[in-house]
Scaffold this motif. Structure first.
Motif, PDB file in Angstrom:
ATOM      1  N   UNK A 213       1.024  -1.113  -0.073  1.00 30.22           N
ATOM      2  CA  UNK A 213      -0.098   0.097   0.047  1.00 30.22           C
ATOM      3  C   UNK A 213       0.925   1.410  -0.012  1.00 30.22           C
ATOM      4  N   UNK A 214       0.588   2.028  -0.897  1.00 30.13           N
ATOM      5  CA  UNK A 214       1.471   3.300  -0.902  1.00 30.13           C
ATOM      6  C   UNK A 214       0.401   4.593  -0.739  1.00 30.13           C
ATOM      7  N   UNK A 215       0.657   5.454  -0.298  1.00 28.85           N
ATOM      8  CA  UNK A 215      -0.109   6.624   0.057  1.00 28.85           C
ATOM      9  C   UNK A 215      -0.588   7.333  -1.208  1.00 28.85           C
ATOM     10  N   UNK A 216      -1.930   7.552  -1.200  1.00 30.70           N
ATOM     11  CA  UNK A 216      -2.686   8.201  -2.681  1.00 30.70           C
ATOM     12  C   UNK A 216      -2.505   7.327  -3.870  1.00 30.70           C
ATOM     13  N   UNK A 227      -3.767   9.543   3.261  1.00 26.91           N
ATOM     14  CA  UNK A 227      -2.929  10.206   4.006  1.00 26.91           C
ATOM     15  C   UNK A 227      -3.675  10.566   5.348  1.00 26.91           C
ATOM     16  N   UNK A 228      -4.864  10.324   5.448  1.00 24.22           N
ATOM     17  CA  UNK A 228      -5.665  10.742   6.535  1.00 24.22           C
ATOM     18  C   UNK A 228      -5.592  10.017   7.777  1.00 24.22           C
ATOM     19  N   UNK A 229      -5.802  10.729   8.862  1.00 17.92           N
ATOM     20  CA  UNK A 229      -5.889  10.130  10.221  1.00 17.92           C
ATOM     21  C   UNK A 229      -6.975   8.988  10.095  1.00 17.92           C
ATOM     22  N   UNK A 230      -6.667   7.891  10.902  1.00 14.76           N
ATOM     23  CA  UNK A 230      -7.507   6.789  10.831  1.00 14.76           C
ATOM     24  C   UNK A 230      -7.652   6.227  12.369  1.00 14.76           C
ATOM     25  N   UNK A 231      -9.022   6.311  12.725  1.00 13.37           N
ATOM     26  CA  UNK A 231      -9.060   6.016  14.338  1.00 13.37           C
ATOM     27  C   UNK A 231      -8.980   4.373  14.334  1.00 13.37           C
ATOM     28  N   UNK A 257       4.981  12.088  10.595  1.00 13.99           N
ATOM     29  CA  UNK A 257       3.815  11.211  10.890  1.00 13.99           C
ATOM     30  C   UNK A 257       3.691  10.095  10.646  1.00 13.99           C
ATOM     31  N   UNK A 258       2.271   9.162  10.577  1.00 10.58           N
ATOM     32  CA  UNK A 258       2.192   7.902  10.077  1.00 10.58           C
ATOM     33  C   UNK A 258       2.268   7.076  11.132  1.00 10.58           C
ATOM     34  N   UNK A 381      -0.192  11.708   7.747  1.00  4.76           N
ATOM     35  CA  UNK A 381       1.241  11.949   7.418  1.00  4.76           C
ATOM     36  C   UNK A 381       1.445  12.516   6.260  1.00  4.76           C
ATOM     37  N   UNK A 382       2.584  13.044   6.003  1.00  7.74           N
ATOM     38  CA  UNK A 382       3.263  13.609   4.851  1.00  7.74           C
ATOM     39  C   UNK A 382       4.186  12.702   4.222  1.00  7.74           C
ATOM     40  N   UNK A 383       4.453  12.887   2.845  1.00 12.98           N
ATOM     41  CA  UNK A 383       5.342  12.151   2.254  1.00 12.98           C
ATOM     42  C   UNK A 383       4.927  10.801   1.714  1.00 12.98           C
ATOM     43  N   UNK A 384       5.993  10.137   1.196  1.00  6.00           N
ATOM     44  CA  UNK A 384       5.586   8.895   0.791  1.00  6.00           C
ATOM     45  C   UNK A 384       5.644   7.682   1.833  1.00  6.00           C
ATOM     46  N   UNK A 385       4.615   6.878   2.036  1.00  7.84           N
ATOM     47  CA  UNK A 385       4.636   5.797   3.122  1.00  7.84           C
ATOM     48  C   UNK A 385       4.337   4.447   2.295  1.00  7.84           C
ATOM     49  N   UNK A 386       5.316   3.608   2.427  1.00 15.08           N
ATOM     50  CA  UNK A 386       4.705   2.382   1.733  1.00 15.08           C
ATOM     51  C   UNK A 386       4.388   1.211   2.853  1.00 15.08           C
ATOM     52  N   UNK A 387       3.743   0.540   2.716  1.00 15.06           N
ATOM     53  CA  UNK A 387       3.095  -0.595   3.791  1.00 15.06           C
ATOM     54  C   UNK A 387       2.937  -1.786   3.424  1.00 15.06           C
TER      55      UNK A 387
END
Length: 409
Positions: A213-216, A227-231, A257-258, A381-387
């Protein structure tokens, strides 16, 4: 085989005396055991069995005993399947004789069939003994009592040990705390797959087996791809049987973040029950709908937030996801206000900071969570995040845990 100094005759209700030499041998065997002597006594429609190593005696129905004969004619040991036809068993069946041995109990039935029962088998498989011997392995936690790292962490090298000690520690951690970490895993999807497959088969869903999973990158229409907050929530509430284990491996952290959020649903449920017992009962009995929609996919199910073990009554599953709630068509008008009152009370407990544990997942560390217990979330978060990650099915995971010798409820 050692016989007690008497046998019971179910037909005549009398004691059949055995030879004095046998009586003497039994006396010597019983006196060598700690505490009281082993005994098996006819008490009408059932057999009362006691053993010096048991905390109490147990009563076992003769119907149960005949059904659970483990001789080669009644049980196929090659396939671990029953061969006895219970329709051939009279409802008032009683044994013709009862014999105590050093290893267990021998019963002869009116048709001459002989059944032997090991004491260990009886204690491990009857209702009364299971209720006594079972101790829940789960240890609920809050943000302040989150388990120590050493208790919940194994290395990749541990997972590769031939004695399976690392695997057993991982299973034990998930059962006890709801999560485990595997460290020293190369930060790529295939290495993640390799270590997870040492546990059990990966479950294939509409997300695939392993996903990255990559952001956006909205490969699927899910907030997780933003990139949103998830509860705090549990996953796949829209499946009739939610995935049991959620796996996360952060291959590339965000520049800002993240952080990941964990909440123990079983701890939350305990707090909710203490504060709002009526609400606890309501959300344990009122089913609410959940769904997932995207092109070519529509998953939908009805179920309660809280589920319990059908025998022990202990909490067994916590299902909570405010994002995937479907239109509330399952709650009648007279119960609507009550639903929102209790659901909001539960939500407030989940969101209370004392129940939250925040952590930053790093490349090389794989997180496994019990999705039937733990809620998870994520900071914006900001930037690229790969999960990278995957799911494990309950059937495969619990089978592997039992094979490893882990006690499950």
């Amino acid at each position: 085989m050692m016989r007690l100094p008497f046998q019971f005759s179910a037909r005549f209700g009398t004691l059949i005396k055995l030879q004095p030499s046998v009586r003497s041998a039994v006396s010597r065997w019983c006196s060598s055991q700690p505490g009281h002597a082993t005994r098996a006594v006819d008490v009408g429609t059932c057999l009362e069995v006691d053993h010096p190593r048991w905390p109490h005696s147990i009563r076992i129905s003769y119907l149960w005993l005949r059904d659970h004969c483990r001789c080669e004619h009644c049980y196929n040991f090659a396939t671990a399947q029953r061969a006895f036809d219970i329709t051939h068993m009279p409802p008032n069946i009683r044994p013709a004789s009862i014999v105590n041995t050093a290893e267990g109990v021998e019963l002869m039935w009116p048709d001459g069939h002989i059944s032997n029962y090991n004491y260990k088998f009886l204690w491990q498989n009857t209702y009364e003994s299971c209720r006594t011997s079972h101790k829940t392995q789960q240890l609920p936690w809050t943000g302040a009592t989150f388990p120590k790292t050493d208790f919940i962490t194994v290395t990749l090298q541990d997972m590769e040990k031939t004695d399976k000690s690392g695997l057993r520690k991982l299973f034990g951690s998930i059962v006890k705390y709801g999560l485990a970490f595997i460290t020293e895993v190369p930060p790529d999807t295939e290495s993640t797959r390799s270590v997870i497959e040492k546990i059990c088969a990966i479950k294939k869903t509409f997300f695939g087996e392993m996903w990255e999973m990559q952001s956006m990158n909205f490969e699927h229409f899910d907030t997780a791809y933003s990139q949103e907050y998830i509860g705090a929530h549990t996953d796949t509430t829209y499946f009739s049987h939610p995935c049991r284990i959620q796996v996360f491996h952060c291959l590339q952290p965000a520049s800002e973040g993240g952080e990941n959020l964990l909440v123990d649903g079983f701890s939350v449920a305990q707090q909710f029950k203490e504060r709002d017992p009526v609400g606890y009962e309501f959300l344990s009995s009122m089913a609410i709908p959940s769904e997932y929609r995207e092109e070519g996919v529509h998953h939908y199910t009805l179920d309660t937030v809280i589920k319990h073990h059908p025998v022990t009554g202990n909490i067994s599953r916590f299902r909570f996801n405010v994002y995937d709630r479907a239109p509330l068509s399952s709650v009648p008008l007279g119960k609507i206000e009550e639903f929102y009152y209790h659901y909001c009370n539960l939500s407030k407990i989940i969101r209370h900071p004392r129940n939250e544990y925040w952590l930053q997942l790093e490349p090389g560390t794989v997180l496994l969570m019990d999705n039937w217990r733990l809620l998870h979330g994520r900071n914006s978060f900001r930037g690229t995040r790969v999960l990278s990650g995957c799911y494990l099915d309950n059937v495969d995971f619990t089978s592997a845990a039992r094979v490893a010798g882990i006690q499950l409820e």
